[in-house]
Structure formats: C-alpha cells, structure tokens
Design a protein around this motif. Structure first.
Motif, PDB file in Angstrom:
ATOM      1  N   SER A 106      48.059 -10.440  23.225  1.00 62.98           N
ATOM      2  CA  SER A 106      48.669 -11.731  23.525  1.00 62.98           C
ATOM      3  C   SER A 106      49.387 -11.666  24.866  1.00 62.98           C
ATOM      4  O   SER A 106      49.725 -10.575  25.352  1.00 62.98           O
ATOM      5  CB  SER A 106      49.670 -12.103  22.427  1.00 62.98           C
ATOM      6  OG  SER A 106      49.018 -12.245  21.182  1.00 62.98           O
ATOM      7  N   PRO A 107      49.641 -12.815  25.490  1.00 61.69           N
ATOM      8  CA  PRO A 107      50.342 -12.816  26.782  1.00 61.69           C
ATOM      9  C   PRO A 107      51.703 -12.130  26.698  1.00 61.69           C
ATOM     10  O   PRO A 107      52.383 -12.198  25.668  1.00 61.69           O
ATOM     11  CB  PRO A 107      50.499 -14.309  27.088  1.00 61.69           C
ATOM     12  CG  PRO A 107      49.412 -14.974  26.318  1.00 61.69           C
ATOM     13  CD  PRO A 107      49.243 -14.166  25.074  1.00 61.69           C
ATOM     14  N   ARG A 117      50.203 -20.784  21.078  1.00 60.96           N
ATOM     15  CA  ARG A 117      50.769 -19.510  21.530  1.00 60.96           C
ATOM     16  C   ARG A 117      49.720 -18.403  21.449  1.00 60.96           C
ATOM     17  O   ARG A 117      49.285 -18.006  20.378  1.00 60.96           O
ATOM     18  CB  ARG A 117      51.972 -19.111  20.672  1.00 60.96           C
ATOM     19  CG  ARG A 117      52.614 -17.816  21.170  1.00 60.96           C
ATOM     20  CD  ARG A 117      53.652 -17.264  20.220  1.00 60.96           C
ATOM     21  NE  ARG A 117      54.790 -18.141  20.072  1.00 60.96           N
ATOM     22  CZ  ARG A 117      55.819 -17.896  19.257  1.00 60.96           C
ATOM     23  NH1 ARG A 117      55.813 -16.779  18.525  1.00 60.96           N
ATOM     24  NH2 ARG A 117      56.812 -18.741  19.173  1.00 60.96           N
ATOM     25  N   GLY A 118      49.336 -17.887  22.607  1.00 64.49           N
ATOM     26  CA  GLY A 118      48.411 -16.754  22.655  1.00 64.49           C
ATOM     27  C   GLY A 118      47.089 -17.030  21.966  1.00 64.49           C
ATOM     28  O   GLY A 118      46.554 -16.173  21.266  1.00 64.49           O
ATOM     29  N   ASN A 119      46.535 -18.210  22.181  1.00 66.77           N
ATOM     30  CA  ASN A 119      45.326 -18.636  21.477  1.00 66.77           C
ATOM     31  C   ASN A 119      44.064 -18.283  22.260  1.00 66.77           C
ATOM     32  O   ASN A 119      43.951 -18.533  23.455  1.00 66.77           O
ATOM     33  CB  ASN A 119      45.371 -20.145  21.235  1.00 66.77           C
ATOM     34  CG  ASN A 119      44.310 -20.622  20.257  1.00 66.77           C
ATOM     35  OD1 ASN A 119      43.189 -20.135  20.239  1.00 66.77           O
ATOM     36  ND2 ASN A 119      44.676 -21.593  19.428  1.00 66.77           N
ATOM     37  N   ASP A 233      45.458 -19.856  27.481  1.00 68.66           N
ATOM     38  CA  ASP A 233      46.484 -18.819  27.402  1.00 68.66           C
ATOM     39  C   ASP A 233      45.986 -17.521  28.027  1.00 68.66           C
ATOM     40  O   ASP A 233      44.788 -17.214  27.992  1.00 68.66           O
ATOM     41  CB  ASP A 233      46.876 -18.560  25.944  1.00 68.66           C
ATOM     42  CG  ASP A 233      47.574 -19.760  25.316  1.00 68.66           C
ATOM     43  OD1 ASP A 233      48.326 -20.442  26.034  1.00 68.66           O
ATOM     44  OD2 ASP A 233      47.359 -20.021  24.115  1.00 68.66           O
TER      45      ASP A 233
END
Length: 245
Positions: A106-107, A117-119, A233
């Motif tokens: 994830s970022p 979020r972080g998709n 993202d």
C-alpha cells in the motif's frame, strides 16, 4: 438387474478379487513417466516459472488502454508503482489454470478511507475476475471488497494484516471455468488464495464475472491475460511470476 444391484455386484467382485490375489509391494509401484524436476530457492521464482516482473522492466506487459503500447507505470529500485490516470496494465501472454505469485504494498502515505485507500486489483482471464488489493489496516469497508476477497462475491476467510515491512504476498491457485464448444458452462472456475501465507480463499467457486454494480455475469472465455488495476492510488508491486498448470 437394476443399476444399484449392478454396482453392489461389482463392489463385491472387487473385494473378492483382492481377497484372492496375493499382491507384492512392487505390484503397485511404477517408475514411468519420470517426474519433472523444478528447482527452488528463497525469494526467487521456481525454475519453470514465467517471470512477469523481476524489478528490471515491463517487457511482459502492455497498457490496458490500447492493448499494445508500453505501460507508463514507474520502476524504481526494483519496485513497480502505479502511475495514476495512466490506466491499468496487462500481460502480453494469456493463461488458463495457473499458480500465480505477486507481492504488493500500500502507499507509504495513508490517505482516504474505505475503497479509497490503497486500492488496486489483480484481474484474471482478461478482466473477468478480480482479487481485491486494498489497505485493510483499520479501514472499514464492505467485507466482500476488502483485501483477499473475490470482489463482490466472496469475503476472505480471515483478514491478514500487513507485515512490518509493509509488503503483502498473494499466492493464488486458479482453475479456469470450462465451457463446451457451444459455449455452455460445464465446470465452474475456482480460486484458492494465500494472503501472507494464510489461506483466505479455499476452492472458492466463481459465480461469474466480478461486477462493481449488479450480479455476476457468465462470460464464455478461454485463456486470458492477467492485469493490475490503476485505481488512482500509489500501490506498488514486485516479484511477479506464474506457473502454468
């Protein structure tokens, strides 16, 4: 004699035959065909794997937008990262039944919530089926859309949180659905998924395509590309390989 009586008779015959025959251990041993040797080493693809990304280039991939141009995602220090708004990427090769390994992160900067979020997503068979990629940590969303889910169809059996270094692993066994020559479904596809070494999907049957809106649809297909989603993202990837089964 009806069918049930015939089955009983055959079973009885088998028991009688086994009782009357004196087998030796070697009678049930065979040595051909030889088993193919696959070599392995830590943190590396098996010797018979097709390496899709080893940190150096995207020669195995094209842009999803036109199916031919080079992807615009960035590679830095052996890590591939989504470049938002450039579109997803897909493999040049097409695959059916397979074992797939992919690592994702994830970022670094946490922002957004839920599906924002972080998709990203791991898609199989030319986009037909999605395994969700998402920042799950303390991030409320619908359970059949969290990381490890077969999107909108099957939530993961458990939620596997990220390791200390932030890198997740997906190890996927995919059995593609089978169709006859007239396009009728004769066997549903299945996925088994290990998320960070934990089983989160176990022989989960594909009910059809993984739709964002609406119910699964039947799509007749053969082997297809693997694709990674640009959801806007900065999700990163490394060490991607596949073994055809």
């Amino acid at each position: 004699m009806n069918r049930f009586s015939m089955i009983l008779a055959l079973v009885g015959l088998a028991f009688t035959t086994n009782a009357q025959t004196k087998f030796q251990p070697q009678d049930t041993e065979f040595y051909e065909p030889k088993i193919r040797v696959v070599t392995t080493q830590a943190n590396a693809a098996p010797s018979d794997a097709i390496v899709l990304f080893d940190g150096s280039n995207l020669n195995e991939w094209v842009s999803e937008k036109d199916k031919s141009s080079a992807p615009q995602w960035t590679i830095k220090n052996g890590v591939l990262t989504v470049t938002p708004k450039t579109g997803g990427i897909q493999t040049k090769r097409k695959f059916g039944d397979m074992q797939l390994h992919i690592e994702w992160k994830s970022p670094e900067v946490i922002k957004g919530e839920g599906q924002g979020r972080g998709n990203s997503g791991l898609f199989l068979s030319d986009g037909a089926y999605e395994i969700q990629i998402l920042d799950n940590d303390d991030n409320k969303t619908y359970v059949n859309g969290q990381a490890g889910s077969l999107y909108k169809q099957a939530p993961p059996l458990v939620e596997a949180r990220k390791p200390a270094d932030g890198w997740h692993t997906y190890d996927l066994l995919y059995t593609a659905p089978k169709f006859n020559k007239d396009g009728h479904l004769i066997k549903r596809g299945q996925v088994t998924l290990l998320h960070n070494g934990v089983v989160v999907q176990y022989n989960t049957e594909l009910q059809g395509t993984t739709e964002y809106i609406g119910l699964p649809k039947l799509r007749v297909h053969g082997p297809g590309s693997i694709s990674l989603q640009d959801h806007g993202d900065l999700v990163s990837f490394r060490n991607i390989w596949v073994r055809e089964l």
